[in-house]
Design an enzyme around this catalytic site. Sequence first.
Site, PDB file in Angstrom:
ATOM      1  N   TYR A 187      40.515  30.880  36.611  1.00 12.09           N
ATOM      2  CA  TYR A 187      40.639  29.477  36.195  1.00 12.09           C
ATOM      3  C   TYR A 187      39.468  29.088  35.293  1.00 12.09           C
ATOM      4  O   TYR A 187      38.700  29.935  34.846  1.00 12.09           O
ATOM      5  CB  TYR A 187      40.799  28.581  37.416  1.00 12.09           C
ATOM      6  CG  TYR A 187      42.070  28.880  38.188  1.00 12.09           C
ATOM      7  CD1 TYR A 187      43.317  28.819  37.555  1.00 12.09           C
ATOM      8  CD2 TYR A 187      42.038  29.251  39.530  1.00 12.09           C
ATOM      9  CE1 TYR A 187      44.486  29.117  38.247  1.00 12.09           C
ATOM     10  CE2 TYR A 187      43.208  29.548  40.227  1.00 12.09           C
ATOM     11  CZ  TYR A 187      44.438  29.483  39.580  1.00 12.09           C
ATOM     12  OH  TYR A 187      45.589  29.779  40.246  1.00 12.09           O
ATOM     13  N   ARG A 234      32.847  29.000  44.801  1.00 18.66           N
ATOM     14  CA  ARG A 234      33.690  30.157  45.110  1.00 18.66           C
ATOM     15  C   ARG A 234      33.860  31.065  43.902  1.00 18.66           C
ATOM     16  O   ARG A 234      34.211  30.612  42.810  1.00 18.66           O
ATOM     17  CB  ARG A 234      35.068  29.696  45.597  1.00 18.66           C
ATOM     18  CG  ARG A 234      35.989  30.879  45.937  1.00 18.66           C
ATOM     19  CD  ARG A 234      37.294  30.445  46.583  1.00 18.66           C
ATOM     20  NE  ARG A 234      37.403  31.009  47.917  1.00 18.66           N
ATOM     21  CZ  ARG A 234      38.552  31.383  48.481  1.00 18.66           C
ATOM     22  NH1 ARG A 234      39.702  31.236  47.842  1.00 18.66           N
ATOM     23  NH2 ARG A 234      38.575  31.888  49.691  1.00 18.66           N
ATOM     24  N   ARG A 331      46.117  33.271  55.433  1.00 19.75           N
ATOM     25  CA  ARG A 331      47.479  33.313  55.964  1.00 19.75           C
ATOM     26  C   ARG A 331      47.531  33.147  57.490  1.00 19.75           C
ATOM     27  O   ARG A 331      48.395  32.437  58.002  1.00 19.75           O
ATOM     28  CB  ARG A 331      48.169  34.604  55.517  1.00 19.75           C
ATOM     29  CG  ARG A 331      48.480  34.629  54.019  1.00 19.75           C
ATOM     30  CD  ARG A 331      49.022  35.995  53.590  1.00 19.75           C
ATOM     31  NE  ARG A 331      49.378  36.016  52.180  1.00 19.75           N
ATOM     32  CZ  ARG A 331      48.509  36.257  51.189  1.00 19.75           C
ATOM     33  NH1 ARG A 331      47.242  36.474  51.479  1.00 19.75           N
ATOM     34  NH2 ARG A 331      48.915  36.264  49.938  1.00 19.75           N
TER      35      ARG A 331
END
Length: 373
Positions: A187, A234, A331
């Site tokens: 990103y 991050r 998850r």
Amino acid sequence: MHENLFSPTQLGPYNLRNRIVLPPLTRSRSTQPGNVANELMATYYRQRSGAGFMVTEGTQIEPRGQGYAWTPGIHTPEQITGWRKVTEAVHAEGGIIFAQLWHVGRVSHTSLQPGGEAPVAPSAIAATSVKVFVETGPGTGMLADPSTPRALTTAEVKALVQLYAQAARNALDAGFDGVEIHCANGYLVNQFISAHTNTRTDEYGGSLQNRLRFLKEITEAVAGVVGRDRLGVRFAPLFSSTDEERVYLGLVEENPHETYTEAVKVLEEVGIAYLSLAEADWENAPELPDSFRSSVRSIFSGRILYAGRYTAERASSAIEAGWADLVAFGRPFIANPDLPERIANGWALNALDAASMYGGTDKGYIDYPTHQG
């Protein structure tokens, strides 16, 4: 079991109840129009507030920062009000929650951009081997190739630094305990760092130090708003290149060890509270080299958080080895709202329903059962 996952630790001003973290997980459940956090999301985060601390799904800092339909923002009054429902629900349970500040840069589509304009990026280089998700109707959408971006001017880059600072102010207004800046997964910030996506000739391009300038400026600007002790960053460093990794995580540098140790030095100079390192998380994914983990630990004096294919055993070992202070479970936390309790007691885990991960209703979102003893 795994006692060190439950040993006390400090994160900035916060005493964490355990070292188990809910990491940023895009779920695309915001209210439309307006990409507003809602009661459904408040329930989801409240259910998982037994984590040592939580980081929200990626939350776009401005309209151009969106790359997927239905992801929430934090740049309008309505969005701030929506997020307040989430923070109040989490705080009522004694939880700690940070907002992840997100800008996708070139990983977007004209249909998601204001006025149907091209996405913005360091350089006008299209993203390949990745898809974006665009709305085709109410509650329906499709995967699409990202649109070719246009390069930001130097003045626009400086204005973006201030947009990050404003998003951080908005996060505090919404009641968040801190913020994390998303600098991973190909990103916007990652696009500035990478030589593959940054061919600029101004002060933000060229040498590695110039490519790290945007990271440095936004980290300093956000730290000036929320405080260094309530700020995390991050990264997702990749050390090998396969098609699967490029699709999921973005960019592999020519010398990833140098690129990311220099980036970590920037964060150490700013003095942030924690560094989050996202590892590849599919079957047989490569782990980060031990030499890199050791370098990061020697450079960075704050808390270090790892995320990837972690089981309780692997997480416990990572803390025991001394290279992790906190470990995030993605998850498993989606499917097990009471994950810390399950780990503490050795209880079996619910299976994840992959079909309901992105978009949709309460199904596969807030209806996963807690353990029934």
